[in-house]
Design an enzyme around this catalytic site. Structure first.
Site, mmCIF file in Angstrom:
data_model
loop_
_atom_site.group_PDB
_atom_site.id
_atom_site.type_symbol
_atom_site.label_atom_id
_atom_site.label_comp_id
_atom_site.label_asym_id
_atom_site.label_seq_id
_atom_site.Cartn_x
_atom_site.Cartn_y
_atom_site.Cartn_z
ATOM 1 C CB ILE A 181 -0.872 -0.057 1.131
ATOM 2 C CG1 ILE A 181 -2.062 1.149 1.032
ATOM 3 C CG2 ILE A 181 -0.317 0.105 2.380
ATOM 4 C CD1 ILE A 181 -3.498 0.894 1.950
ATOM 5 C CG ASP B 209 0.128 2.655 12.467
ATOM 6 O OD1 ASP B 209 -0.005 3.618 11.715
ATOM 7 O OD2 ASP B 209 -0.299 2.417 13.505
#
Length: 188
Positions: A23, A46
Site C-alpha cells: 500500500i 501502520d
C-alpha cells in the site's frame, strides 16, 4: 424469487480494483492507514506507512491527539506517493459481540466521507483490522466491499477504490467478496 442484483454487476464495479501489493507504493490520491488509537505508528500496515512517509507524518499525527475506533482523520502523505493518508482505527476482534462489524463499517464510511470532503479521486485501502486486531478475514472483506459499493452507488466523487492485499490469501478473499456482493471479478 431470484435476486436480479446478483446477476447484473453493480455500476460501482468498474470503479473498484483488487490487487496484491504494498500500500505504501500506491500512486493514488490517498491511502488508508489501519492505525492504532494513538496514531503514532505501530506494527503491520501502520508501521510501514509511518516508515515510508518519514518523521513528518509522526509529527502531524501527534497534533491530532489520537482517534477513536471507527473514526478517521487525515494527514499529508509526505514521502509517500499518495498526497494524503487517512488514518482509521479498526476494532479489535472480541468474538463479534462488541459491535465489531458496525465499528469496522464505520471505518470505511468515515474514510470515504473524508476522501469526498478533500476532493480525493483515487484511494487505496488495506484490510483494516485483519492483522494484529484479528478480525476474521472473510467477514472483514465482506464489510469492506459492501461499504465501498454502497458509497460508490451514491457518490460520483471517487474514480477508483483499490483494495490492496498483502497476500494471495487475502487477494482471493477480496475477489470472492467482490464476486458475491458486486457481481463480477475485479482487478487491474
Amino acid at each position: 424469487m431470484e435476486n436480479s442484483q446478483s446477476q447484473t454487476p453493480s455500476p460501482a464495479l468498474n470503479r473498484i480494483a483488487v490487487i496484491e501489493g504494498d500500500i505504501t507504493r500506491q500512486r493514488v490520491d490517498a491511502i488508508v492507514n489501519a492505525a492504532n488509537s494513538s496514531l503514532l505508528g505501530g506494527g503491520g500496515v501502520d508501521g510501514a506507512i509511518h516508515r515510508a512517509a518519514g518523521p513528518q507524518l509522526l509529527e502531524e499525527c501527534r497534533q491530532l491527539k489520537g482517534c477513536r475506533t471507527g473514526e478517521a482523520k487525515i494527514t499529508q502523505g509526505y514521502k509517500l506517493p499518495a498526497k494524503w493518508v487517512i488514518h482509521t482505527v479498526g476494532p479489535v476482534w472480541q468474538g463479534g459481540f462488541r459491535n465489531e462489524d458496525e465499528l469496522l463499517a464505520q471505518c470505511y464510511r468515515n474514510s470515504l466521507a473524508l476522501a469526498e470532503l478533500h476532493g480525493i479521486q483515487t484511494i487505496a485501502f488495506p484490510a483494516i483490522s485483519t492483522g494484529a486486531f484479528m478480525f476474521p478475514i472473510q467477514r472483514a472483506t465482506a464489510i469492506a466491499v459492501t461499504e465501498v459499493k454502497q458509497f460508490l452507488e451514491k457518490n460520483t466523487s471517487l474514480e477508483k477504490v483499490i483494495f490492496v492485499c498483502f497476500s494471495s490469501e487475502l487477494l482471493n478473499c477480496y475477489l470472492q467478496a467482490v464476486r458475491e456482493i458486486i457481481g463480477a471479478n475485479s482487478g487491474e
